[in-house]
Enzyme design. Structure first.
Site, mmCIF file in Angstrom:
data_model
loop_
_atom_site.group_PDB
_atom_site.id
_atom_site.type_symbol
_atom_site.label_atom_id
_atom_site.label_comp_id
_atom_site.label_asym_id
_atom_site.label_seq_id
_atom_site.Cartn_x
_atom_site.Cartn_y
_atom_site.Cartn_z
ATOM 1 N N SER A 1 9.531 2.172 64.537
ATOM 2 C CA SER A 1 9.583 3.449 63.819
ATOM 3 C C SER A 1 10.290 4.518 64.662
ATOM 4 O O SER A 1 11.104 5.293 64.155
ATOM 5 C CB SER A 1 8.159 3.885 63.473
ATOM 6 O OG SER A 1 8.175 5.063 62.714
ATOM 7 N N HIS B 1 2.612 16.043 70.593
ATOM 8 C CA HIS B 1 2.852 14.683 71.080
ATOM 9 C C HIS B 1 2.655 14.619 72.600
ATOM 10 O O HIS B 1 2.936 13.595 73.213
ATOM 11 C CB HIS B 1 4.283 14.232 70.765
ATOM 12 C CG HIS B 1 4.579 14.037 69.310
ATOM 13 N ND1 HIS B 1 3.732 13.385 68.463
ATOM 14 C CD2 HIS B 1 5.656 14.401 68.561
ATOM 15 C CE1 HIS B 1 4.268 13.354 67.245
ATOM 16 N NE2 HIS B 1 5.426 13.969 67.288
ATOM 17 N N LYS C 1 5.565 8.980 65.952
ATOM 18 C CA LYS C 1 5.681 7.932 64.928
ATOM 19 C C LYS C 1 4.416 7.097 64.712
ATOM 20 O O LYS C 1 4.473 5.995 64.174
ATOM 21 C CB LYS C 1 6.873 6.977 65.194
ATOM 22 C CG LYS C 1 8.162 7.644 65.536
ATOM 23 C CD LYS C 1 8.461 8.857 64.706
ATOM 24 C CE LYS C 1 8.831 8.552 63.276
ATOM 25 N NZ LYS C 1 8.976 9.825 62.488
HETATM 26 P P1 A3P Z 1 7.738 4.013 59.506
HETATM 27 O O1 A3P Z 1 8.962 4.489 60.236
HETATM 28 O O2 A3P Z 1 7.228 2.720 60.058
HETATM 29 O O3 A3P Z 1 7.902 3.958 58.035
HETATM 30 P P2 A3P Z 1 4.959 10.450 62.318
HETATM 31 O O4 A3P Z 1 4.460 11.272 61.195
HETATM 32 O O5 A3P Z 1 4.013 10.356 63.472
HETATM 33 O O6 A3P Z 1 6.332 10.843 62.702
HETATM 34 O O7 A3P Z 1 5.007 8.929 61.811
HETATM 35 C C1 A3P Z 1 5.942 8.530 60.865
HETATM 36 C C2 A3P Z 1 5.607 7.121 60.455
HETATM 37 O O8 A3P Z 1 4.427 7.166 59.638
HETATM 38 C C3 A3P Z 1 6.692 6.492 59.591
HETATM 39 O O9 A3P Z 1 6.571 5.077 59.801
HETATM 40 C C4 A3P Z 1 6.237 6.901 58.202
HETATM 41 O O10 A3P Z 1 6.803 6.163 57.165
HETATM 42 C C5 A3P Z 1 4.737 6.650 58.342
HETATM 43 N N1 A3P Z 1 3.952 7.364 57.333
HETATM 44 C C6 A3P Z 1 3.957 8.677 57.054
HETATM 45 N N2 A3P Z 1 3.130 8.938 56.027
HETATM 46 C C7 A3P Z 1 2.580 7.756 55.659
HETATM 47 C C8 A3P Z 1 1.656 7.363 54.646
HETATM 48 N N3 A3P Z 1 1.139 8.238 53.800
HETATM 49 N N4 A3P Z 1 1.329 6.051 54.559
HETATM 50 C C9 A3P Z 1 1.851 5.141 55.419
HETATM 51 N N5 A3P Z 1 2.742 5.458 56.381
HETATM 52 C C10 A3P Z 1 3.091 6.754 56.501
#
Ligand code: A3P
Length: 299
Positions: free
Chosen positions: A143, A113, A51
Site C-alpha cells: 500500500s 504517523h 497506510k
Molecule cells: P490499500 O492501498 O491496500 O488499498 P491510510 O488511510 O493509513 O493512508 O491507509 C490507506 C489504506 O487503507 C489503503 O489500502 C486504503 O484503500 C485502505 N482503506 C481506507 N479505507 C478503507 C476502508 N473503509 N476499508 C478497507 N480499507 C480501507
C-alpha cells in the site's frame, strides 16, 4: 486545474535522518512547533504507520463523535480538515498544528504517523487517549509503495523490488515499520489509554471493532448507530465519498493510483515473488523475534 495537473506542480523530496528516523524537510522544518504542540486532556490521537488504515479509523471516530451534528460537516469538510495531520506542513496548505490549534470540536481528533518516541510529550502528560492501528507488514509495504508512486511530494519510490528492499531496511518515511508497530505495542504495556487495533480485524468484522473502540472511548452507542457507521465507512462508500477519498487533495495523482486503492488483506500476494516472500519472511522473523505482537497476512 484538475487534481493530477496540480500534482505535477509539486516536486518529490529526499529523506533526511532526524533523530534516527527518516523524515522529510516538511516535517523537520517546523519541528519546534510540532514538538511544542499543546494537547488537551480530551484530545484523541490517531496514530499509525502510513497506510495502515488511518483514514478509515479517522472517519469511524469522526462519525462516532460528530455524525449527528451538522450535515454541512459531512458534505463539505474533507476528512483531513476534520482530523488534522499533526506533523504535516505542506506548501500552499495550512499546517497540521495550525489546523489542530483552530479546531473547535471536543474532542479534537488528531492524526499522526510519528513513531512513539517522537510524539509531542504533551499528549502523554495530558493522558490523552491514543488509538493506534497496525497493518501486517506485507500489505502495508504494498500500500505504501502505491501511495508513494502517486503522492507527488513523497520520496521517489523506484520499482517494487527496490522499494521492498528499502521498506525492509527501514528507509521509508517514518522509518522501520518494525520499530513503529513495536514501539506503540510496548508503550501500551505501561500507558493504559492506548487502544491497539489491527487493520485485518477491521476488515474481518468492522462492527465488532467499532464496538471495541466504543468501549475504549466510553461511548454508549446503539446497535443501529454502530451499523450505520459500519455501513458508511465501508470501503466502497468511502471510495465514493469525496470527503473521505482524498480526491480534493492537490498533491496526489489518481491517474497513477487512487487513494482508496483496494482495501484488502492479502493483496501482497499479487506483488511479492516467491523469492521476495522467502527473503521477507526470514528478515521479518529476525526483526520481530522478541515481541509478542502477532499479525495476520490473510484472513
Ligand atoms: P490499500 O492501498 O491496500 O488499498 P491510510 O488511510 O493509513 O493512508 O491507509 C490507506 C489504506 O487503507 C489503503 O489500502 C486504503 O484503500 C485502505 N482503506 C481506507 N479505507 C478503507 C476502508 N473503509 N476499508 C478497507 N480499507 C480501507
Amino acid at each position: 486545474m484538475e487534481g493530477s495537473d496540480k500534482a505535477l506542480s509539486y516536486s518529490r523530496v529526499e529523506l533526511i535522518d532526524f533523530e534516527g528516523v527518516p523524515l522529510v524537510h516538511f516535517i523537520t522544518d517546523s519541528w519546534e512547533n510540532i514538538k511544542n504542540f499543546q494537547a488537551r486532556p480530551d484530545d484523541i490521537l490517531i496514530a499509525t504507520y502510513p497506510k495502515a488504515g488511518t483514514t478509515w479509523v479517522s472517519y469511524i471516530l469522526d462519525l462516532l463523535y460528530f455524525g449527528n451534528t451538522s450535515s454541512e460537516r459531512q458534505t463539505s469538510l474533507p476528512i483531513y480538515l476534520r482530523v488534522p495531520f499533526l506533523e504535516a506542513n505542506i506548501p500552499k496548505m495550512p499546517s497540521g498544528v495550525e489546523l489542530a490549534d483552530k479546531l473547535s470540536t471536543t474532542p479534537r481528533l488528531i492524526k499522526t504517523h510519528l513513531p512513539v518516541q517522537l510524539v509531542p510529550k504533551s499528549f502523554w502528560e495530558q493522558n490523552c487517549r491514543v488509538v493506534y492501528v497496525a497493518r501486517n507488514a506485507k500489505d502495508n509495504a504494498v500500500s505504501y509503495y502505491h501511495f508513494d508512486r502517486m503522492n507527488m511530494i513523497a520520496p521517489e519510490p523506484g520499482d517494487w523490488n527496490t522499494y521492498l528492499q528499502r521498506f525492509m531496511d527501514g528507509r521509508t518515511m517514518y522509518g522501520p515499520w518494525y520499530d513503529h508497530v513495536r514501539g506503540y505495542w510496548e508503550k501500551k504495556q505501561t500507558y493504559t489509554n492506548l487502544h491497539y487495533m489491527f487493520f485485518e480485524d477491521m476488515v474481518e468484522d468492522t462492527g465488532r471493532e467499532v464496538e471495541h473502540l466504543c468501549s475504549f472511548l466510553g461511548l454508549s452507542t446503539s446497535t443501529e448507530e454502530r451499523k450505520r457507521i459500519t455501513k458508511g465507512t465501508h470501503f466502497d462508500a468511502m471510495k465514493q465519498n469525496n470527503m473521505t477519498n482524498y480526491s480534493t487533495v492537490p498533491v496526489m495523482d489518481f491517474k497513477i493510483s487512487p487513494f482508496m486503492r483496494k482495501g484488502k488483506v492479502g493483496d501482497w500476494k499479487n506483488h511479492f515473488t516467491v523469492a521476495q516472500n522467502e527473503q521477507f519472511d526470514k528478515h521479518y522473523k529476525q526483526k520481530m523475534k522478541s515481541t509478542t505482537l502477532q499479525f495476520r497476512t490473510q484472513i
